[in-house]
Design an enzyme around this catalytic site. Structure first.
Site: not given
Ligand code: GAR
Length: 204
Positions: A14-16, A112, A144, A147-148
């Protein structure tokens, strides 16, 4: 101006999610509120982060449902209960199904960790590293049915350096994810993203 109610779907650390919360709290994303965080994995750090900020944190167990539709119906019920207008996928490792997509058409945004359309799917950073690219990065896009594959909102490049490992590269990419995801959310909340076919016009 009305507050935009946001839900964040997560599967991990969950850093994002944290970068979105922080940017709302410090006023960089005005008129927005994260109302609920939903995880498809139990006990994720992302759920703890939500709780630490007084945000409702819900684990929806995919194993309790017969199929994707009924699993996502439960998610839709939670989204409706919180009057959600915008859904963010922040490290959510599932492909969104038809029901959820249809209900939130043009209102689901994903981050992504690669420069799409290269390296979609899982482990984008590792895919790019293994391929030997000299430049990688991250992409924020509308979701959409693919996939990405949805319309791209913002991308940011980072170099791949000689002595990088995939993990070092992933960290360099993540730093930029934490900048472009909140930026895209701000633009959405301010009504500045206009989807025109495959393209997203930014009226900033
Ligand atoms: C992030 O790098 C995000 O871009 C990626 O997972 C990580 C989650 O990190 N997402 C994908 O690969 C989606 N296909 P986070 O939980 O620290 O945000």
């Amino acid at each position: 101006m009305n507050i935009t109610n946001i839900a964040v779907l997560v599967s991990g650390r969950g850093s994002n999610l944290q970068s979105i919360i922080d940017n709302i709290e410090n006023g960089t994303i005005p008129h927005a509120s994260v109302k609920v965080v939903i995880s498809d994995v139990d006990g994720t750090y992302a759920l703890k982060r939500a709780q630490q900020h007084g945000i409702e944190a819900v684990f929806v167990d995919p194993n309790k449902y017969d199929n994707k539709t009924s699993f996502e119906n439960e998610i839709l019920r939670i989204l409706a209960a919180h009057d959600i207008e915008l859904v963010l996928l922040a490290g959510y490792m599932r492909v969104v199904g038809a029901n959820l997509l249809e209900t939130f058409k043009g209102r689901i945004i994903n981050i992504h960790p690669a420069l799409l359309p290269s390296f979609p799917g899982l482990h984008g950073q590792q895919q790019a590293f293994d391929h030997g690219v000299k430049v990688s990065g991250c992409t924020v896009h509308f979701v959409d049915e693919g996939v990405d594959t949805g319309p791209i909102i913002i991308q940011r490049c980072v170099p791949v350096l000689e002595d990088d490992t995939a993990d070092v590269l992933a960290d360099r990419i993540l730093e930029q994810e934490h900048k472009i995801f909140p930026e895209a959310v701000r633009l959405f909340v301010q009504g500045k993203l206009i989807i025109k076919g495959r393209k997203v016009e930014i009226a900033d």
